[in-house]
Enzyme design. Structure first.
Site, PDB file in Angstrom:
ATOM      1  N   PHE A 141       0.541  -1.562  -0.251  1.00  0.00           N
ATOM      2  CA  PHE A 141      -0.235  -0.167   0.055  1.00  0.00           C
ATOM      3  C   PHE A 141       0.725   1.429  -0.051  1.00  0.00           C
ATOM      4  CE2 PHE A 141      -2.311   3.233   2.301  1.00  0.00           C
ATOM      5  CZ  PHE A 141      -4.071   2.493   1.290  1.00  0.00           C
ATOM      6  N   GLU A 142       1.331   0.932   0.664  1.00  0.00           N
ATOM      7  CA  GLU A 142       2.653   2.085   0.577  1.00  0.00           C
ATOM      8  C   GLU A 142       4.059   2.651  -0.259  1.00  0.00           C
ATOM      9  OE1 GLU A 142       2.838   0.294   3.317  1.00  0.00           O
ATOM     10  OE2 GLU A 142       1.277   1.850   3.845  1.00  0.00           O
ATOM     11  N   VAL A 166       1.210  -9.772  -2.328  1.00  0.00           N
ATOM     12  CA  VAL A 166      -0.160  -9.811  -1.858  1.00  0.00           C
ATOM     13  C   VAL A 166      -0.443 -10.727  -1.708  1.00  0.00           C
ATOM     14  CG1 VAL A 166      -2.484  -8.228  -1.487  1.00  0.00           C
ATOM     15  CG2 VAL A 166       0.031  -7.047  -2.441  1.00  0.00           C
ATOM     16  N   HIS A 189      -8.402  -7.675   2.449  1.00  0.00           N
ATOM     17  CA  HIS A 189      -8.753  -6.529   1.715  1.00  0.00           C
ATOM     18  C   HIS A 189      -7.323  -6.984   1.028  1.00  0.00           C
ATOM     19  CE1 HIS A 189      -5.126  -6.122   4.910  1.00  0.00           C
ATOM     20  NE2 HIS A 189      -4.796  -4.987   4.488  1.00  0.00           N
ATOM     21  N   ARG A 211       7.254 -17.949  -7.769  1.00  0.00           N
ATOM     22  CA  ARG A 211       7.456 -16.931  -9.072  1.00  0.00           C
ATOM     23  C   ARG A 211       8.493 -15.701  -8.154  1.00  0.00           C
ATOM     24  NH1 ARG A 211       2.069 -18.094  -8.623  1.00  0.00           N
ATOM     25  NH2 ARG A 211       1.064 -17.802 -10.523  1.00  0.00           N
TER      26      ARG A 211
HETATM   27  N1  INI Z   1       0.611  -5.716   1.996  1.00  0.00           N
HETATM   28  C1  INI Z   1       1.639  -6.292   1.458  1.00  0.00           C
HETATM   29  O1  INI Z   1       1.831  -5.627   0.813  1.00  0.00           O
HETATM   30  N2  INI Z   1       0.695  -7.468   1.503  1.00  0.00           N
HETATM   31  C2  INI Z   1      -0.022  -8.443   1.885  1.00  0.00           C
HETATM   32  O2  INI Z   1      -0.440  -9.304   1.456  1.00  0.00           O
HETATM   33  C3  INI Z   1      -0.991  -7.452   2.812  1.00  0.00           C
HETATM   34  N3  INI Z   1      -1.953  -7.970   3.629  1.00  0.00           N
HETATM   35  O3  INI Z   1      -1.895  -8.728   3.604  1.00  0.00           O
HETATM   36  O4  INI Z   1      -2.779  -7.613   4.603  1.00  0.00           O
HETATM   37  C4  INI Z   1      -0.217  -5.778   3.014  1.00  0.00           C
HETATM   38  N4  INI Z   1      -1.029  -5.445   3.945  1.00  0.00           N
HETATM   39  C5  INI Z   1      -0.663  -3.653   4.165  1.00  0.00           C
HETATM   40  C6  INI Z   1      -0.660  -3.128   4.219  1.00  0.00           C
HETATM   41  O5  INI Z   1       0.127  -2.993   2.312  1.00  0.00           O
HETATM   42  C7  INI Z   1      -0.027  -1.910   4.291  1.00  0.00           C
HETATM   43  O6  INI Z   1       1.246  -1.744   4.966  1.00  0.00           O
HETATM   44  C8  INI Z   1      -1.205  -1.690   6.103  1.00  0.00           C
HETATM   45  O7  INI Z   1      -2.011  -1.596   5.499  1.00  0.00           O
HETATM   46  C9  INI Z   1      -0.243  -0.293   6.847  1.00  0.00           C
HETATM   47  O8  INI Z   1      -0.743   0.691   5.424  1.00  0.00           O
END
Ligand code: INI
Length: 161
Positions: free
Chosen positions: A62-63, A86, A93, A132
């Site tokens: 997400f970041e 992910v 989510h 992968r």
């Molecule tokens: N972030 C990922 O890169 N992969 C994931 O599978 C994942 N899951 O499972 O939730 C994930 N969550 C964290 C998200 O990217 C943020 O870091 C978090 O929500 C804080 O903003």
């Protein structure tokens, strides 16, 4: 007629930033090592004191767009690579994280004019992600190649006046 193509042996003077998500780092650390191996074998200096390569870690996929945006805007890098994993089975989510990461990364590239490689694995299971990231092949290697191609292609294209 002009034909534009990126080359894979055009690493001289290219500066690359890699942004890596720590979430699922069993997978993302393997993507990073495959990516760095590819860059190194194509002439990018990947030593710790390298002036050609920097690596930034973020909490999760997400970041990735925010940090990719700041690096792209810095003017220091010709290409930014984003790496994440992910996994649907473990992520209620999943769709939100994948949508924000993919739309955000595409927007950074368009808004800044700096190519941003989408190196986020989206799989149903951890097993598929690991396959992968090195058990079968390592897509980190492909993302490195795509970065080299895009960095070279952007240099070859006419600039915006
Ligand atoms: N972030 C990922 O890169 N992969 C994931 O599978 C994942 N899951 O499972 O939730 C994930 N969550 C964290 C998200 O990217 C943020 O870091 C978090 O929500 C804080 O903003």
């Amino acid at each position: 007629m002009a034909t534009f193509e990126g080359r894979f042996n055009d690493a001289s003077g290219l500066r690359i930033a890699v942004v890596v998500a720590r979430f699922n780092d069993l997978v993302t650390a393997k993507l990073l090592s495959g990516c760095l191996d590819c860059l190194h074998r194509h002439g990018i200096d990947t030593a710790s004191e390298s002036q050609q390569l920097d690596v930034a870690w973020v909490p999760g996929s997400f970041e990735l767009p925010l940090v990719a945006q700041q690096l792209a805007r810095s003017g220091r890098y010709q290409v930014v690579i984003t790496l994440g994993a992910v996994i649907r089975g473990d992520t209620p989510h999943f769709d939100v994280v994948v949508a924000e990461a993919s739309k955000g990364i595409a927007a950074v590239a368009r808004d800044t004019g700096v190519p941003v490689i989408f190196g986020v694995l989206t799989t149903d299971t951890m097993q598929q992600a690991l396959e992968r990231a090195g058990i079968k092949s390592n897509l980190g290697w492909s993302y490195g190649l795509e970065a080299l191609e895009m960095g070279s292609l952007m240099r070859a294209l006419p600039s915006a006046g």
